[in-house]
Design an enzyme around this catalytic site. Structure first.
Site, mmCIF file in Angstrom:
data_model
loop_
_atom_site.group_PDB
_atom_site.id
_atom_site.type_symbol
_atom_site.label_atom_id
_atom_site.label_comp_id
_atom_site.label_asym_id
_atom_site.label_seq_id
_atom_site.Cartn_x
_atom_site.Cartn_y
_atom_site.Cartn_z
ATOM 1 C CG HIS A 185 41.729 20.236 75.790
ATOM 2 N ND1 HIS A 185 40.451 20.521 76.212
ATOM 3 C CD2 HIS A 185 41.658 20.173 74.442
ATOM 4 C CE1 HIS A 185 39.643 20.625 75.175
ATOM 5 N NE2 HIS A 185 40.352 20.417 74.083
ATOM 6 C CG HIS A 285 42.911 24.000 66.630
ATOM 7 N ND1 HIS A 285 41.621 24.478 66.743
ATOM 8 C CD2 HIS A 285 43.019 23.004 67.539
ATOM 9 C CE1 HIS A 285 40.989 23.813 67.680
ATOM 10 N NE2 HIS A 285 41.805 22.909 68.184
#
EC number: 4.2.1.6
Length: 382
Positions: A185, A285
């Site tokens: 992340h 994504h």
């Protein structure tokens, strides 16, 4: 046919839908949003509407170039997300006019199904294991997990051991019955990423996502040279020009453009082709809503190098609405054995429950991502 009106709807949990209307009654839907910046993207959509009202919606390529190039300043997450949602809606209109799904307009299928994976929230091993068990019951065998909590720029061995322990317990609980990627992340500095990736190698994750932030992309080839684990990135890159630099530098094995952030179907199809030329795979994504997912699926089914599709069913962000709550044709998104089939209805293939969208948009929350701080009270990457 001419575009007559553009309407936006901010929705729970952290989505925004867009509707383009035409003078012939054909309507297209898109999903332009940056999570946590929906109002800003909404303003950009309505600024861009000046270029669209009165124009022929079938001229998708020309309208895309106008939206991108008519402003002296271009690119970035806000503008490209606004363009993305508009682009999705234009493809939806074109497919409905021609009575064909978008993938058919792009040359037809290269596969009959695409593997889906599910995000599993939680930082405690027991919570993650319970989440995986629940998702396995509905057919998933491939997952994405947090790779770690926040880490300092240089952190201690206890923090590294805690992250590794979670992964070790998951692999011990399920063995090779499941596959999982690990999402750093962008929380991890380059020095700590080097340490953490090495410690995780024995557990053979499917990939490591955003090992460092996109703005530190020069480290991708350096990190890749030190590990056999495939590295993935792309959710915070917003055009083929951003991806060009990463592909030329090397290091990334799985490219993850977001169809609601990186210019929509028109741009992401080009990005997919660029990736194929570098022997890089594609896994769009998509922690967002049903229109974004539909757009991803159309790209997956026309891109040879597409290997995985993220989806947000049951994701912990979904407070106030689930993935298919605003969709009438839920059955078209059913998975068989963890795979999506092509969407067969004209356009994007999503039938939106507009009355429900309007109702839920009246009190939509302004979602913000958490603000984390380190022990010394400096801001941490989330």
């Amino acid at each position: 046919m001419k575009i007559t009106k553009i309407t936006t709807y901010r929705l729970p949990p952290r989505w925004m839908f867009l509707k383009i209307e035409t003078d012939e009654g054909v309507v297209g839907w898109g999903e332009p949003v940056i999570e946590g910046r929906a109002r800003t993207v909404e303003a950009a959509v309505h600024e861009l509407s000046d270029y669209l009202i009165g124009q022929d919606p079938s001229r998708i390529n020309d309208l895309w170039q106008v939206m991108y190039r008519a402003g002296f300043y271009r690119g970035g997450p806000i503008l490209m997300s606004a363009i993305a949602g508009i682009d999705q809606a234009l493809w939806d209109i074109k497919g409905k006019v021609l009575n064909a799904p978008v993938w058919q307009l792009m040359g037809g299928l290269v596969r009959d199904k695409i593997k889906a994976y599910s995000w599993v929230g939680g930082d405690r091993p027991a919570d993650v294991i319970d989440g995986i068990k629940t998702l396995r019951e509905i057919g998933f065998d491939t997952f994405k997990l947090n790779g770690c909590e926040e880490l300092g720029l240089i952190d201690n061995s206890r923090a590294v051991d805690a992250a590794v322990n979670t992964v070790a317990q998951i692999r011990e609980a399920f063995g090779n019955q499941i596959e999982f990627g690990l999402d750093f992340h962008g929380r991890v500095s380059a020095p700590m990423a080097k340490v953490l990736i090495k410690e995780l190698e024995p557990y053979r994750p499917l990939f490591i996502e955003e090992p460092v932030l996109a703005e530190q992309a020069e480290y991708y080839p350096k990190l890749a040279a030190q590990t056999h684990i495939p590295l993935a990135a792309g959710e915070r890159m917003f055009s083929r020009f951003d991806f060009k630099r990463v592909l030329e530098a090397g290091g990334i094995s799985i490219l993850q453009p977001d169809l609601s952030h990186a210019g929509g179907i028109t741009e992401c199809y080009k990005i997919a082709g660029m990736a194929e030329a570098y022997d890089v795979t594609l896994a769009p994504h998509c922690p967002l809503g049903p229109i974004a997912l539909a757009a991803c699926l159309h790209i997956d089914f026309v891109s040879y190098n597409a290997v995985l599709q993220e989806q947000s069913m049951g994701i912990h962000y979904n407070k106030g609405a689930e993935l298919l709550d605003f969709v009438k044709n839920k059955e078209d998104f059913s998975m068989v054995g963890g795979f999506f089939k092509p969407l067969m209805k004209p356009g994007l293939g999503v039938e939106i429950d507009e009355a429900k969208v309007i109702e839920f948009s009246k009190n939509a929350p302004d979602w913000r991502n958490p603000l984390w701080r380190h022990e010394d009270n400096s801001v941490a990457e989330w």
